[in-house]
Design an enzyme around this catalytic site. Structure first.
Site, PDB file in Angstrom:
ATOM      1  N   GLU A 135      -4.395   2.914  17.636  1.00 47.94           N
ATOM      2  CA  GLU A 135      -5.241   3.081  16.454  1.00 47.94           C
ATOM      3  C   GLU A 135      -6.453   2.179  16.591  1.00 47.94           C
ATOM      4  O   GLU A 135      -6.326   0.981  16.866  1.00 47.94           O
ATOM      5  CB  GLU A 135      -4.465   2.725  15.185  1.00 47.94           C
ATOM      6  CG  GLU A 135      -5.263   2.853  13.906  1.00 47.94           C
ATOM      7  CD  GLU A 135      -4.438   2.547  12.654  1.00 47.94           C
ATOM      8  OE1 GLU A 135      -4.980   2.717  11.547  1.00 47.94           O
ATOM      9  OE2 GLU A 135      -3.265   2.129  12.802  1.00 47.94           O
ATOM     10  N   GLU A 227      -9.419   1.697   2.708  1.00 43.69           N
ATOM     11  CA  GLU A 227      -8.049   1.262   2.472  1.00 43.69           C
ATOM     12  C   GLU A 227      -8.059   0.377   1.233  1.00 43.69           C
ATOM     13  O   GLU A 227      -8.682  -0.686   1.229  1.00 43.69           O
ATOM     14  CB  GLU A 227      -7.509   0.466   3.657  1.00 43.69           C
ATOM     15  CG  GLU A 227      -7.260   1.295   4.892  1.00 43.69           C
ATOM     16  CD  GLU A 227      -6.659   0.482   6.018  1.00 43.69           C
ATOM     17  OE1 GLU A 227      -5.722   0.975   6.670  1.00 43.69           O
ATOM     18  OE2 GLU A 227      -7.125  -0.652   6.257  1.00 43.69           O
TER      19      GLU A 227
END
Length: 245
Positions: A135, A227
């Protein structure tokens, strides 16, 4: 830092084409227009005492998308959601076959006294459409949050490298693991960038040249969003584009 398994699940969800502004509020609601999909993605909402999030895809004009998300989360120290826009064209190629990933992102946020980030989130796999192995996160803003790292001290995560000049800005680089996949995070050395324009393939070039990621890996997911952990804010993207060649 959505897990690779959630990313794969979201790709399997039905996509609804839209030609007008569309708002979604459900945990895994998704809407698509042109080559982009928008995910509400409240993957960690169970860890909140209370809260909600709704996201609106306003328009897609050629390769440019406008959208916004409004969220409120109370309780818990973990991430509650990752509202994001995903480019569906150009993925599932090996990194060695990609020559550029030009992107622009103009955004603003109503409140910075929150715990959140604004970041690109990209995944690679051993196979096209496979489970995430790596990621890559590129943080344009860090609002009282912090990256995953293998090493920490009293000040938080310890970078694996500092002051890297990539895509026109200076970054600190962090390497870690979230239990599902390796996580490589680039955080601005200082401040935020609310108007980004650059080739994010340069970050993959750094990872490949320094032995973190193999060029034979496949780019499976390319997203950009926020986020959110605690607080209340509206993230507004006035223009976003990503072209994978």
């Amino acid at each position: 830092m959505i897990s690779g398994s959630w990313s794969a699940l979201l790709l399997l969800l039905p996509l609804v084409s839209v030609s007008a502004a569309t708002t979604i509020c459900g945990q895994y609601d998704t809407v698509t227009s042109g080559s982009y999909s928008m995910f509400n993605n409240l993957w960690g909402e169970r860890n909140a005492t209370s809260g909600s999030q709704c996201s609106t895809l306003e328009s897609v004009d050629g390769n440019t998308v406008t959208w916004y998300t409004t969220w409120t989360w109370v309780g818990g120290s973990s991430i509650k959601s990752y509202s994001n826009v995903q480019q569906n064209t150009g993925v599932n190629q090996q990194l060695s076959a990609i020559t550029s990933m030009q992107s622009t992102w103009d955004w603003s946020q109503s409140d910075t006294a929150v715990t959140a980030d604004v970041a690109y989130d990209l995944f690679t796999s051993n196979t096209a459409g496979g489970s995430a192995v790596n990621e890559l996160m590129i943080w344009l803003a860090n609002f009282n949050s912090g990256p995953i790292s293998y090493h920490y001290n009293s000040n938080g995560a310890i970078p694996a490298a500092t002051n890297l000049a990539i895509a026109g800005h200076s970054w600190d680089f962090y390497s870690g693991d979230n239990g599902s996949n390796k996580v490589f995070s680039f955080l601005l050395v200082g401040g935020t960038v609310t108007s980004f324009s650059g080739d994010i393939h340069e970050f993959f070039t750094y990872l490949i040249n320094n032995g973190y990621v193999d060029a034979s890996q496949y780019l499976t997911t390319a997203q950009a969003g926020t986020e959110a952990t605690t607080g209340s804010a509206t993230l507004t993207t006035s223009a976003y584009s990503l072209t994978i060649n």
